[in-house]
Design a protein around this motif. Structure first.
Motif, PDB file in Angstrom:
ATOM      1  N   ILE B  78       0.839  -1.212   0.000  1.00 29.64           N
ATOM      2  CA  ILE B  78       0.000   0.000   0.000  1.00 29.64           C
ATOM      3  C   ILE B  78       0.870   1.257   0.000  1.00 29.64           C
ATOM      4  CG2 ILE B  78      -0.366   0.400   2.496  1.00 29.64           C
ATOM      5  CD1 ILE B  78      -3.179   0.415  -0.080  1.00 29.64           C
ATOM      6  N   ILE B  79       2.062   1.164   0.630  1.00 32.06           N
ATOM      7  CA  ILE B  79       2.983   2.309   0.589  1.00 32.06           C
ATOM      8  C   ILE B  79       3.450   2.537  -0.852  1.00 32.06           C
ATOM      9  CG2 ILE B  79       5.287   3.112   1.295  1.00 32.06           C
ATOM     10  CD1 ILE B  79       4.733   1.742   4.015  1.00 32.06           C
ATOM     11  N   LEU B  80       3.798   1.451  -1.539  1.00 29.83           N
ATOM     12  CA  LEU B  80       4.211   1.555  -2.951  1.00 29.83           C
ATOM     13  C   LEU B  80       3.093   2.148  -3.802  1.00 29.83           C
ATOM     14  CD1 LEU B  80       6.080  -1.681  -4.102  1.00 29.83           C
ATOM     15  CD2 LEU B  80       6.857   0.681  -4.275  1.00 29.83           C
ATOM     16  N   ALA B  81       1.867   1.621  -3.618  1.00 31.80           N
ATOM     17  CA  ALA B  81       0.725   2.082  -4.416  1.00 31.80           C
ATOM     18  C   ALA B  81       0.439   3.548  -4.136  1.00 31.80           C
ATOM     19  CB  ALA B  81      -0.499   1.235  -4.117  1.00 31.80           C
ATOM     20  N   ALA B  82       0.485   3.936  -2.838  1.00 30.63           N
ATOM     21  CA  ALA B  82       0.212   5.330  -2.465  1.00 30.63           C
ATOM     22  C   ALA B  82       1.277   6.247  -3.075  1.00 30.63           C
ATOM     23  CB  ALA B  82       0.180   5.476  -0.947  1.00 30.63           C
ATOM     24  N   GLY B  83       2.536   5.804  -3.026  1.00 27.85           N
ATOM     25  CA  GLY B  83       3.641   6.595  -3.601  1.00 27.85           C
ATOM     26  C   GLY B  83       3.451   6.756  -5.100  1.00 27.85           C
ATOM     27  N   TYR B  84       3.084   5.682  -5.763  1.00 29.79           N
ATOM     28  CA  TYR B  84       2.883   5.715  -7.216  1.00 29.79           C
ATOM     29  C   TYR B  84       1.754   6.682  -7.582  1.00 29.79           C
ATOM     30  CZ  TYR B  84       1.168   4.283 -11.775  1.00 29.79           C
ATOM     31  OH  TYR B  84       0.713   4.293 -13.065  1.00 29.79           O
ATOM     32  N   PHE B  85       0.640   6.572  -6.865  1.00 31.50           N
ATOM     33  CA  PHE B  85      -0.498   7.445  -7.174  1.00 31.50           C
ATOM     34  C   PHE B  85      -0.190   8.905  -6.877  1.00 31.50           C
ATOM     35  CE2 PHE B  85      -2.949   3.623  -7.730  1.00 31.50           C
ATOM     36  CZ  PHE B  85      -3.847   4.004  -8.707  1.00 31.50           C
ATOM     37  N   THR B  86       0.558   9.144  -5.773  1.00 28.63           N
ATOM     38  CA  THR B  86       0.953  10.523  -5.462  1.00 28.63           C
ATOM     39  C   THR B  86       1.791  11.076  -6.610  1.00 28.63           C
ATOM     40  OG1 THR B  86       1.038   9.843  -3.163  1.00 28.63           O
ATOM     41  CG2 THR B  86       1.991  11.988  -3.676  1.00 28.63           C
ATOM     42  N   TYR B  87       2.751  10.274  -7.094  1.00 27.17           N
ATOM     43  CA  TYR B  87       3.631  10.714  -8.177  1.00 27.17           C
ATOM     44  C   TYR B  87       2.822  10.999  -9.446  1.00 27.17           C
ATOM     45  CZ  TYR B  87       6.925  10.446 -12.018  1.00 27.17           C
ATOM     46  OH  TYR B  87       7.614  10.719 -13.162  1.00 27.17           O
ATOM     47  N   VAL B  88       1.936  10.074  -9.817  1.00 24.19           N
ATOM     48  CA  VAL B  88       1.160  10.224 -11.057  1.00 24.19           C
ATOM     49  C   VAL B  88       0.270  11.464 -10.989  1.00 24.19           C
ATOM     50  CG1 VAL B  88      -0.734   9.228 -12.413  1.00 24.19           C
ATOM     51  CG2 VAL B  88       1.189   7.812 -11.752  1.00 24.19           C
ATOM     52  N   TYR B  89      -0.446  11.621  -9.865  1.00 16.53           N
ATOM     53  CA  TYR B  89      -1.382  12.756  -9.780  1.00 16.53           C
ATOM     54  C   TYR B  89      -0.647  14.085  -9.655  1.00 16.53           C
ATOM     55  CZ  TYR B  89      -5.537   9.944 -10.015  1.00 16.53           C
ATOM     56  OH  TYR B  89      -6.536   9.122 -10.478  1.00 16.53           O
ATOM     57  N   ARG B  90       0.569  14.082  -9.036  1.00 15.86           N
ATOM     58  CA  ARG B  90       1.384  15.302  -8.996  1.00 15.86           C
ATOM     59  C   ARG B  90       1.834  15.680 -10.401  1.00 15.86           C
ATOM     60  NH1 ARG B  90       4.442  15.793  -3.794  1.00 15.86           N
ATOM     61  NH2 ARG B  90       2.789  16.576  -2.458  1.00 15.86           N
ATOM     62  N   SER B  91       2.195  14.637 -11.195  1.00 17.54           N
ATOM     63  CA  SER B  91       2.681  14.892 -12.556  1.00 17.54           C
ATOM     64  C   SER B  91       1.604  15.552 -13.409  1.00 17.54           C
ATOM     65  CB  SER B  91       3.085  13.583 -13.240  1.00 17.54           C
ATOM     66  OG  SER B  91       3.998  12.887 -12.455  1.00 17.54           O
ATOM     67  N   PHE B  92       0.357  15.195 -13.159  1.00 16.90           N
ATOM     68  CA  PHE B  92      -0.742  15.740 -13.969  1.00 16.90           C
ATOM     69  C   PHE B  92      -1.549  16.783 -13.207  1.00 16.90           C
ATOM     70  CE2 PHE B  92       0.008  11.509 -15.788  1.00 16.90           C
ATOM     71  CZ  PHE B  92       0.259  11.867 -17.098  1.00 16.90           C
ATOM     72  N   ALA B  93      -0.915  17.387 -12.185  1.00 11.73           N
ATOM     73  CA  ALA B  93      -1.653  18.337 -11.348  1.00 11.73           C
ATOM     74  C   ALA B  93      -2.096  19.557 -12.147  1.00 11.73           C
ATOM     75  CB  ALA B  93      -0.778  18.761 -10.182  1.00 11.73           C
ATOM     76  N   GLY B  94      -3.146  20.197 -11.698  1.00 14.98           N
ATOM     77  CA  GLY B  94      -3.621  21.432 -12.327  1.00 14.98           C
ATOM     78  C   GLY B  94      -4.535  21.159 -13.498  1.00 14.98           C
ATOM     79  N   LYS B  95      -4.991  22.248 -14.095  1.00 13.97           N
ATOM     80  CA  LYS B  95      -5.943  22.109 -15.196  1.00 13.97           C
ATOM     81  C   LYS B  95      -5.225  21.730 -16.487  1.00 13.97           C
ATOM     82  CE  LYS B  95      -9.629  24.987 -13.462  1.00 13.97           C
ATOM     83  NZ  LYS B  95     -10.875  24.250 -13.608  1.00 13.97           N
ATOM     84  N   VAL B  96      -5.914  20.974 -17.312  1.00 14.95           N
ATOM     85  CA  VAL B  96      -5.354  20.574 -18.601  1.00 14.95           C
ATOM     86  C   VAL B  96      -5.420  21.759 -19.546  1.00 14.95           C
ATOM     87  CG1 VAL B  96      -5.679  19.046 -20.576  1.00 14.95           C
ATOM     88  CG2 VAL B  96      -6.084  18.204 -18.260  1.00 14.95           C
ATOM     89  N   VAL B  97      -4.295  22.053 -20.189  1.00 11.10           N
ATOM     90  CA  VAL B  97      -4.296  23.145 -21.157  1.00 11.10           C
ATOM     91  C   VAL B  97      -4.203  22.529 -22.548  1.00 11.10           C
ATOM     92  CG1 VAL B  97      -3.073  25.180 -21.968  1.00 11.10           C
ATOM     93  CG2 VAL B  97      -3.140  24.640 -19.529  1.00 11.10           C
ATOM     94  N   ILE B  98      -5.184  22.840 -23.372  1.00  7.13           N
ATOM     95  CA  ILE B  98      -5.174  22.290 -24.736  1.00  7.13           C
ATOM     96  C   ILE B  98      -4.711  23.368 -25.703  1.00  7.13           C
ATOM     97  CG2 ILE B  98      -6.564  21.224 -26.548  1.00  7.13           C
ATOM     98  CD1 ILE B  98      -8.501  20.299 -24.383  1.00  7.13           C
ATOM     99  N   ASP B  99      -3.645  23.118 -26.430  1.00  9.82           N
ATOM    100  CA  ASP B  99      -3.259  24.018 -27.504  1.00  9.82           C
ATOM    101  C   ASP B  99      -2.850  23.176 -28.709  1.00  9.82           C
ATOM    102  OD1 ASP B  99      -0.618  23.178 -27.139  1.00  9.82           O
ATOM    103  OD2 ASP B  99      -0.335  24.677 -25.566  1.00  9.82           O
ATOM    104  N   LYS B 100      -2.344  23.857 -29.743  1.00 10.49           N
ATOM    105  CA  LYS B 100      -2.083  23.126 -30.983  1.00 10.49           C
ATOM    106  C   LYS B 100      -0.920  22.151 -30.856  1.00 10.49           C
ATOM    107  CE  LYS B 100      -4.466  26.014 -34.119  1.00 10.49           C
ATOM    108  NZ  LYS B 100      -4.556  26.989 -35.123  1.00 10.49           N
ATOM    109  N   ASP B 101      -0.026  22.388 -29.892  1.00  5.56           N
ATOM    110  CA  ASP B 101       1.151  21.533 -29.780  1.00  5.56           C
ATOM    111  C   ASP B 101       0.976  20.416 -28.757  1.00  5.56           C
ATOM    112  OD1 ASP B 101       2.451  23.115 -31.642  1.00  5.56           O
ATOM    113  OD2 ASP B 101       2.903  24.586 -30.081  1.00  5.56           O
ATOM    114  N   SER B 102       0.072  20.633 -27.812  1.00  2.43           N
ATOM    115  CA  SER B 102      -0.059  19.620 -26.764  1.00  2.43           C
ATOM    116  C   SER B 102      -1.170  18.649 -27.137  1.00  2.43           C
ATOM    117  CB  SER B 102      -0.375  20.272 -25.426  1.00  2.43           C
ATOM    118  OG  SER B 102      -1.750  20.505 -25.330  1.00  2.43           O
TER     119      SER B 102
END
Lengths: 171, 107
Positions: B78-102
């Protein structure tokens, strides 16, 4: 004639679903969402604009996602209602028998289907709120509106399912 | 109670326009509903139509040795899973910005 009409209905169904998905994801402002929606449509990657969304895949994706949510809920409904375990600790249930809560139950009856629909609405609300939190512009407005609409269904069904659960357990 | 507070909070926060709190209230609703089911059926884990055959916590639990080993691995997992989810959600934190390049993967 009848054949053509039938084919039209089949072709139209995925298109209707596609239009709803595109409305949620890409479409222009419907007059009630944020004013910068026109700008956000311009910002859609060109690859997405050109390719569009394949209606068949849209339909399959939407239908399977909805069914998955309903079946997860129905599975939970089975746990709450009880399953036909025998003395050996095993059970077999057909997918459905007569949709009634009798001595012989199927996986799907009116109670488990109701729990399934509640699960679907709750996940629709939850997903809408997540998309709203993660986006801006037109998509944000539409996701919030969808979550707001699903909320009413969630409240009504939560009250109904809770009351029915107490009644079933009393029996 | 948690579920009722959560579902009320969703509408309240939606009306107020606080997207984060509305989502968290929805989490509370889902958490409240699922834990209600667990507490509702306890001590059964899988109720039977004939109450005599219901599977209960005591009748389905593994041997003590197995439970101890399971708990030790669960803590690690559960520590591994919690660490993984924290990392993933931190990486995608904030609002998604859509532009022509992304492609909509955030900033």
């Amino acid at each position: 004639m009848a054949d053509r009409r039938r084919r039209n209905i089949v072709l139209r169904l995925p298109r209707a679903v596609r239009e709803r998905v595109q409305w949620l994801l890409f479409a222009a402002d419907d007059g009630s969402v944020a004013a910068d929606s026109a700008r956000s449509v311009d910002r859609i990657p060109e690859s997405h604009q050109e390719r569009g969304l394949d209606p068949l895949w849209d339909f399959l994706f939407c239908a399977s996602s909805l069914l998955l949510a309903i079946f997860f809920g129905a599975a939970l409904g089975n746990v709450v209602r009880g399953v036909p375990l025998d003395a050996s600790g095993y059970f077999f249930e057909p997918l459905w028998i007569n949709f009634r809560l009798g001595d012989e139950t199927g996986i799907l009856d009116w109670y488990t289907i109701l729990v399934g629909v509640l699960a679907m609405l709750a996940l629709m609300m939850h997903g809408g709120l997540w998309v709203q939190m993660k986006t801006s512009g037109a998509v944000n407005g539409r996701a919030g509106k969808l979550a707001g609409r699903a909320w009413w269904g969630v409240v009504a069904l939560t009250a109904l399912v809770t009351a029915l659960t107490f009644q079933i357990h009393r029996k | 109670m948690l579920a009722v507070a959560g579902i009320t909070g969703v509408l309240f926060e939606l009306r107020k326009g606080d997207e984060r709190k509305a989502f968290l209230a929805s989490c509370a609703y889902l958490g409240g509903m699922l834990t209600s089911v667990v507490f509702g059926v306890y001590p059964m884990v899988l109720p039977a139509r004939n109450p005599l055959y219901s599977l209960t916590v005591t009748s389905t639990k593994a041997a003590d040795y197995g439970l101890k080993i399971g708990l030790a691995w669960w803590i690690f997992g559960i520590i591994l899973a919690a660490g993984y989810f924290t990392y993933v959600y931190r990486s995608f934190a904030g609002k998604v910005v859509i532009d022509k390049d992304s492609h909509g993967y955030g900033d």
